[in-house]
Design a protein around this motif. Sequence first.
Motif: not given
Length: 535
Positions: A84-88
Amino acid sequence: MQHQWAESLARPVSGWLSLPYERWNDFGESFWLRRASVTFDVFWGVEANVKVLVKVYYEDGTCDHYLAHTDPFDTQWDRHRRATRDIFIRTESRHQGRATCVKFAYIIHQHGRSIPSQQEYILMDGPDLHGYGERHRSMSGQWSTPNGYRTSELDAGTLQRDVDWINTRPESLHLIPKFTKGQTWHPYHPKRYIHDHIDKVVWKKRVDPHGLHAIKVCVDCIDDGDFCNHLIHAHHQGVLVQVIVDWRKMTLTNSHNYLRLKRSGIELIGDICTTRDPMAEVATDMHNKFIIFDNEDCIVGSFNITFDQWGANWESGMTFHSQGMCRLLDNIFQSVRGGVIQRYGIDPYSRFNLLYTFGRTAMLNGLYYRPHHAILAEINRARHSIDLCLFLIGELRGEHGDSVIDALLHAHYRGVRVRAIFNGHLAWQGDIRKPRTMDEEFRRPLLPALQRLKEGGVGLHLVYGVYDQRVPYSPIHSKQCVIDGHIVLDGSFNWYNTSVLSHDLLLVVNDHQVARHYLDEAQQILNTFRVFYLH
């Protein structure tokens, strides 16, 4: 009945959680976040995409839903890995309490259809979220639970027939331009249209209580009390309400509007649209701005549903009474929600086109035609006039490095009249939130793109509000352009590279009467506000 599960094509392998870090929103409020990621083994070639539905549970019983995207690595012809790219993750909320668990499900895209995972898995639990230091977790099926999230796709053949019908009978769109004019109480303001059509869907549900009646919202920000109240009312009346917003708007906020939507049971998803592409000038986002009312009526524009806060903005958009147009928008909605966007053919010279930054709108040569292509093409084809009224502009580039600034300058040099109206406050370099006098405002250097236009001989109309404010204010939030008095470009697409990498829409309409309304709007802006002309 589900005949295949995503687990047959990909498996989650590991999860990661970063150290906490502090982040601020546009109002100076502070929030503590942690980044997270999930890695997958995919048992198929790189054309198999993976999207991830992230669920963050809180002490008050609410659950925040996010949709994250993945990038491939370690690719082979028959398998690869994805992360995944960023998860916040917001580990604690003022109103929802502490996060207690983060779970995820995932969706595989293969052969034009979406396949959900059978289970949802634990990414991190409470001790992980609130402990100090990075966290790593090996994924397993332990404590997994059934995944109830389902995506869908529209029929590509139906969409193609819709496009062909619209362009042979453009009157079937029942297109009406909408302009806010900074007056939310005006009967022609889109706010009136939006609330009237929510009521219309509620009425249809009462008349047909066993039928499916839906409101689908795909708007960057919807922090508006009246709008959220009305959606909750529709939900309580049995209307299916689905909402997609940008993740920042529902996470980096203490707004009660989003909180009430979460507690109501309405499907509210924050799309995490991030990129590592160096072309992006600022952070990318889910920037679409459209609503579909029961697959019969719809609205597209430059406006967020934040009329409580930004009701004085001058915005533009269009409404449609057309099932075909609603299906074209629903194709985009379902793809943002996690489905596979469907491909259909378009003609760049047709009377009407709806273009999406991640759309699969193909020309006869098979290449996709998207918003930035249309903007550059229409400017390069301009013969007599180009009338811009834009929130901002940058060095928007095409496939071969050609720039929209170059295209505008070339048009000016070949004798095309270029009238360029811009949001004055965003025309300069520096922090836009900083208080300034107007003298200080004009001592700032222009943005490089605007400086190039000015030096090339294109005059700049910089618009500001009538009265001085502590932080200089301009009401212009439009993204509109009229070319040769009959071609209108409008939508949510800002004219810089970040929009190419964000979720954004552009409408292209070839109609003299519609264009007349947009030209009148631009002239009214010049007649109403303070305009500083730079040349």
